[in-house]
Design an enzyme around this catalytic site. Structure first.
Site, PDB file in Angstrom:
ATOM      1  N   GLU A   1      -1.522  -5.498  -3.791  1.00  0.00           N
ATOM      2  CA  GLU A   1      -1.304  -4.450  -2.921  1.00  0.00           C
ATOM      3  C   GLU A   1       0.043  -5.199  -2.375  1.00  0.00           C
ATOM      4  OE1 GLU A   1      -3.531  -0.228  -1.806  1.00  0.00           O
ATOM      5  OE2 GLU A   1      -3.941  -2.083  -0.362  1.00  0.00           O
TER       6      GLU A   1
ATOM      7  N   ASP B   1       0.658  -1.010   0.036  1.00  0.00           N
ATOM      8  CA  ASP B   1      -0.256   0.139   0.302  1.00  0.00           C
ATOM      9  C   ASP B   1       0.708   0.860  -0.202  1.00  0.00           C
ATOM     10  OD1 ASP B   1      -2.461   1.252   0.647  1.00  0.00           O
ATOM     11  OD2 ASP B   1      -1.615   2.014   2.349  1.00  0.00           O
TER      12      ASP B   1
END
EC number: 3.1.26.3
Length: 236
Positions: free
Chosen positions: A122, A50
């Site tokens: 992610e 992320d």
């Protein structure tokens, strides 16, 4: 008819990347519910990915739009790193068949769950970062996300922000919002909200949360005043 076993090479071809440490990809594809996960799931890689994704997208935007102000860059960043965009990338990579899930999750269709798909996208980015560093992760992100760059799936400005900017541009006080009605049970409420801007007629919006209803009311006022058009901004 037996289900064809997914070929990991197909996923690697879509990623355009080969891992020096294949165990990282295996971890990125492992849900916490998977048998023998032993605590090794994609969650830690998703946390890392992320942050890497945010940096890589900010880097890409900074270079792609040299004249854009900070506000526009921030809106574009938010659009590209949101859950729906990440899930779209995971679908393009076709990660669903490769996910390692518990039996219950596999049978309940979790391979198509947007939250899981976004998290895995992610996690894969985080895995590439650990495998070969930032440049490799940035290249993966740019290859996957660049097609979304010029064609955002929703307005770069959300309706409330756009309405506030419009009011300020006319020298008016900021819009105000108020709930005029709440219906439905506690677990599934519905809100009706009014937005007021000095010098204009009030407008109303409905939604399953106060925020959604406020956005709907702002959108309706922008459309009514001709600030936005139905063709570009008529749907949420």
């Amino acid at each position: 008819m037996a289900r064809r076993k997914p070929n990991l090479d197909e996923l690697l071809d879509k990623l355009g990347y080969r891992f020096e440490n294949p165990a990282l990809l295996d971890e990125a594809l492992t849900h916490v519910s998977a048998p023998k996960a032993d605590g090794q799931s994609y969650q830690r890689l998703e946390f890392l990915g992320d942050r890497v994704l945010g940096l890589a997208i900010a880097d890409l935007l900074y270079r792609t739009f040299p004249g854009a102000p900070e506000g526009e860059l921030s809106r574009r960043l938010a659009e590209l790193v949101r859950r729906e965009s990440c899930a779209e990338i995971a679908i393009a990579w076709d990660v669903g068949p490769h996910l390692k899930l518990g039996a219950g999750e596999a049978h309940s269709g979790e391979r198509r769950n947007q939250t899981i798909l976004a998290d895995v996208a992610e996690a894969i980015i985080g895995a590439v970062f650990l495998d070969r560093g930032y440049e490799a992760a940035r290249n993966l992100v740019e290859g996957a996300f660049k097609p979304l760059l010029e064609a955002p799936r929703r307005p770069l400005r959300d309706p409330k922000s756009a309405l506030q900017e419009w009011a300020q541009g006319r020298g008016l006080p900021p819009p105000t919002y108020a709930i005029v009605e709440q219906t439905g049970p506690d677990h599934a409420p519905k809100f009706r909200v009014v937005v007021r801007v000095k010098g204009t007629e009030n407008e109303f919006g409905l939604g399953t949360s106060k925020r959604i209803a406020e956005q709907a009311a702002a959108r309706s006022l922008l459309l009514r005043e001709g600030v936005w058009t139905e063709e570009e901004h008529g749907t949420a």
